[in-house]
Design a protein around this motif. Sequence first.
Motif, PDB file in Angstrom:
ATOM      1  N   TRP A  52       0.845  -1.192   0.000  1.00 14.75           N
ATOM      2  CA  TRP A  52       0.000   0.000   0.000  1.00 14.75           C
ATOM      3  C   TRP A  52       0.881   1.243   0.000  1.00 14.75           C
ATOM      4  CZ3 TRP A  52      -4.693  -0.437   3.879  1.00 14.75           C
ATOM      5  CH2 TRP A  52      -5.442  -1.569   3.565  1.00 14.75           C
ATOM      6  N   PHE A  53       0.529   2.204  -0.851  1.00 11.24           N
ATOM      7  CA  PHE A  53       1.223   3.492  -0.880  1.00 11.24           C
ATOM      8  C   PHE A  53       0.253   4.551  -0.373  1.00 11.24           C
ATOM      9  CE2 PHE A  53       2.651   7.487  -2.701  1.00 11.24           C
ATOM     10  CZ  PHE A  53       4.026   7.433  -2.576  1.00 11.24           C
ATOM     11  N   LEU A  54       0.575   5.137   0.770  1.00 13.94           N
ATOM     12  CA  LEU A  54      -0.283   6.175   1.357  1.00 13.94           C
ATOM     13  C   LEU A  54       0.278   7.537   0.981  1.00 13.94           C
ATOM     14  CD1 LEU A  54      -0.905   4.720   4.943  1.00 13.94           C
ATOM     15  CD2 LEU A  54      -1.883   4.037   2.751  1.00 13.94           C
ATOM     16  N   ALA A  55      -0.408   8.235   0.094  1.00 12.65           N
ATOM     17  CA  ALA A  55       0.051   9.539  -0.385  1.00 12.65           C
ATOM     18  C   ALA A  55      -0.445  10.630   0.547  1.00 12.65           C
ATOM     19  CB  ALA A  55      -0.465   9.791  -1.803  1.00 12.65           C
ATOM     20  N   SER A  56       0.443  11.521   0.951  1.00 17.39           N
ATOM     21  CA  SER A  56       0.023  12.649   1.781  1.00 17.39           C
ATOM     22  C   SER A  56      -1.013  13.480   1.044  1.00 17.39           C
ATOM     23  CB  SER A  56       1.223  13.518   2.148  1.00 17.39           C
ATOM     24  OG  SER A  56       1.868  13.999   0.981  1.00 17.39           O
ATOM     25  N   VAL A  64       3.438  12.125  -6.374  1.00 20.90           N
ATOM     26  CA  VAL A  64       2.950  11.436  -7.575  1.00 20.90           C
ATOM     27  C   VAL A  64       4.114  10.810  -8.341  1.00 20.90           C
ATOM     28  CG1 VAL A  64       1.808  11.731  -9.808  1.00 20.90           C
ATOM     29  CG2 VAL A  64       0.899  12.886  -7.785  1.00 20.90           C
ATOM     30  N   GLY A  65       5.210  11.549  -8.495  1.00 22.02           N
ATOM     31  CA  GLY A  65       6.362  11.025  -9.229  1.00 22.02           C
ATOM     32  C   GLY A  65       6.956   9.798  -8.571  1.00 22.02           C
ATOM     33  N   VAL A  66       7.031   9.799  -7.242  1.00 25.49           N
ATOM     34  CA  VAL A  66       7.565   8.641  -6.522  1.00 25.49           C
ATOM     35  C   VAL A  66       6.649   7.435  -6.711  1.00 25.49           C
ATOM     36  CG1 VAL A  66       8.103   7.717  -4.241  1.00 25.49           C
ATOM     37  CG2 VAL A  66       8.819  10.032  -4.854  1.00 25.49           C
ATOM     38  N   TYR A  67       5.347   7.660  -6.616  1.00 24.90           N
ATOM     39  CA  TYR A  67       4.429   6.529  -6.790  1.00 24.90           C
ATOM     40  C   TYR A  67       4.556   5.943  -8.197  1.00 24.90           C
ATOM     41  CZ  TYR A  67       0.418   3.601  -7.384  1.00 24.90           C
ATOM     42  OH  TYR A  67      -0.376   2.509  -7.669  1.00 24.90           O
ATOM     43  N   ARG A  68       4.701   6.795  -9.191  1.00 23.99           N
ATOM     44  CA  ARG A  68       4.831   6.282 -10.566  1.00 23.99           C
ATOM     45  C   ARG A  68       6.076   5.407 -10.704  1.00 23.99           C
ATOM     46  NH1 ARG A  68       3.216  11.914 -13.668  1.00 23.99           N
ATOM     47  NH2 ARG A  68       0.940  11.615 -13.642  1.00 23.99           N
ATOM     48  N   GLY A  69       7.177   5.800 -10.060  1.00 25.34           N
ATOM     49  CA  GLY A  69       8.369   4.962 -10.090  1.00 25.34           C
ATOM     50  C   GLY A  69       8.159   3.641  -9.382  1.00 25.34           C
ATOM     51  N   LEU A  70       7.500   3.677  -8.217  1.00 24.97           N
ATOM     52  CA  LEU A  70       7.214   2.448  -7.484  1.00 24.97           C
ATOM     53  C   LEU A  70       6.277   1.549  -8.286  1.00 24.97           C
ATOM     54  CD1 LEU A  70       7.295   0.699  -4.912  1.00 24.97           C
ATOM     55  CD2 LEU A  70       5.419   2.099  -4.010  1.00 24.97           C
ATOM     56  N   GLU A  71       5.310   2.157  -8.943  1.00 27.10           N
ATOM     57  CA  GLU A  71       4.373   1.382  -9.759  1.00 27.10           C
ATOM     58  C   GLU A  71       5.100   0.670 -10.894  1.00 27.10           C
ATOM     59  OE1 GLU A  71      -0.007   2.332 -11.600  1.00 27.10           O
ATOM     60  OE2 GLU A  71       1.598   3.754 -12.042  1.00 27.10           O
ATOM     61  N   GLU A  72       6.028   1.373 -11.523  1.00 24.47           N
ATOM     62  CA  GLU A  72       6.795   0.789 -12.625  1.00 24.47           C
ATOM     63  C   GLU A  72       7.633  -0.386 -12.131  1.00 24.47           C
ATOM     64  OE1 GLU A  72       9.061   3.017 -16.153  1.00 24.47           O
ATOM     65  OE2 GLU A  72      10.177   3.099 -14.270  1.00 24.47           O
ATOM     66  N   ALA A  73       8.333  -0.181 -11.012  1.00 22.67           N
ATOM     67  CA  ALA A  73       9.145  -1.259 -10.452  1.00 22.67           C
ATOM     68  C   ALA A  73       8.267  -2.399  -9.947  1.00 22.67           C
ATOM     69  CB  ALA A  73      10.011  -0.712  -9.317  1.00 22.67           C
ATOM     70  N   PRO A 291      15.277  12.918  -7.887  1.00 19.14           N
ATOM     71  CA  PRO A 291      14.982  11.909  -8.917  1.00 19.14           C
ATOM     72  C   PRO A 291      13.782  11.064  -8.474  1.00 19.14           C
ATOM     73  CG  PRO A 291      16.818  11.177  -7.569  1.00 19.14           C
ATOM     74  CD  PRO A 291      16.444  12.548  -7.068  1.00 19.14           C
ATOM     75  N   LEU A 292      12.595  11.574  -8.719  1.00 19.61           N
ATOM     76  CA  LEU A 292      11.394  10.994  -8.119  1.00 19.61           C
ATOM     77  C   LEU A 292      11.137   9.566  -8.584  1.00 19.61           C
ATOM     78  CD1 LEU A 292       9.155  14.175  -8.424  1.00 19.61           C
ATOM     79  CD2 LEU A 292      10.361  13.356  -6.384  1.00 19.61           C
ATOM     80  N   HIS A 293      11.244   9.320  -9.893  1.00 14.56           N
ATOM     81  CA  HIS A 293      11.034   7.960 -10.387  1.00 14.56           C
ATOM     82  C   HIS A 293      12.071   7.012  -9.799  1.00 14.56           C
ATOM     83  CE1 HIS A 293       8.416   9.927 -13.299  1.00 14.56           C
ATOM     84  NE2 HIS A 293       7.945   8.741 -13.608  1.00 14.56           N
ATOM     85  N   LEU A 294      13.321   7.482  -9.731  1.00 11.98           N
ATOM     86  CA  LEU A 294      14.370   6.673  -9.126  1.00 11.98           C
ATOM     87  C   LEU A 294      14.025   6.361  -7.674  1.00 11.98           C
ATOM     88  CD1 LEU A 294      18.212   7.357  -9.396  1.00 11.98           C
ATOM     89  CD2 LEU A 294      17.170   6.540  -7.302  1.00 11.98           C
TER      90      LEU A 294
END
Length: 354
Positions: A52-56, A64-73, A291-294
């Motif tokens: 689960w990713f809980l976004a503030s 949003v950028g971090v979640y997109r990277g986590l989603e990709e991985a 580097p949000l996606h990273l």
Amino acid sequence: MIRLFALLLCLTGLVLAAGKPAPARPADPAREWTEWDGPLHGPAAQTGREVWFLASDLRNGGVVGVYRGLEEAGRLLDWRLTLLDGQGRQDSLRGFLERAAREHPAAVALGGFDAKEFKPQIQRLLAAGVVVVGWHAGDKPGPAPGLLFTNISTDPLAAAQAAADYVIASRSGPIGVVLFTDSRFAIASAKTRQAQRQLQACRRCKVLAVEDISLARVQQLLPARVSVLYQRYGASWTHSIGINDLYYDSIGYPLGRLHAEVANVSLGDGSFTAMRRIRAGLMQVATIAEPLHLHGWQLADELNRAFAGRPPSLYVTQPHLLTRQTIREVYLSIGYDPANGYRNAYAAIWFPRH
């Protein structure tokens, strides 16, 4: 599994040689980051996990950028991801954490809010065997015993130093700076304190004010506050340093109406709107990008280590200074995403070739 290996083959065209020392990250925050300096070893993929990713607040482009990277991985790792939006509300985030304690996902990732504010809920998760990690969930990167397996961010002090150095180098005359911060977040306070220390060491510089304005209420509060500040300081207000690009989403009209010439610099996160403003020369001159996606891929790697019973990697990325000269065209469509091979590097760890 066929889908996993197909994606893996796409990602691993260039695999880093095992055992080869990682190159050092360039010290200059404006330089291109072209070589991987992160981990080269770790556990193989722990597939089939629920995270689960809980976004503030999904209005925050960094989250949003971090979640997109986590989603990709996560697709590569065959994980089931659930995204929950707190919409800037403490009660919503608390409710999500309590729900996680009842439903027991394998892990919960805190996206952009302070773990200490939710210590009782997090400790219940840990007692239930749920892994908890964070992005910008504390004032520094690394493990937080009793709260987080690890917290991911760039080095906040390096980001603040890069911003202050940029401001100091931007002109030879007197410099007057207003700092915009949000004390609800420990990492924001840490960055602001460091920027303040750097500026106070400069004889030509003066910190005019430190304005504590909630990111959730920037649109409502900032315009009136800008008018008050300009009435007080006038042309001696030469620069602003804000802990997030969101401040400058709302600063253009009030500054323009006052015909004020203020150079605005952000300590994060390198949003699309910020980069477009900087490229156009409109009300913002620089942002210290992460580097949000990273970071999303790094979250996945740290979770994978936790699932395998291994310690965190302790890897910390460095910030990157984005100005009109260093913003590449591709960043305007995908965000700041260093071409340093991090996807290949993490894929090589999770799916080693024997």
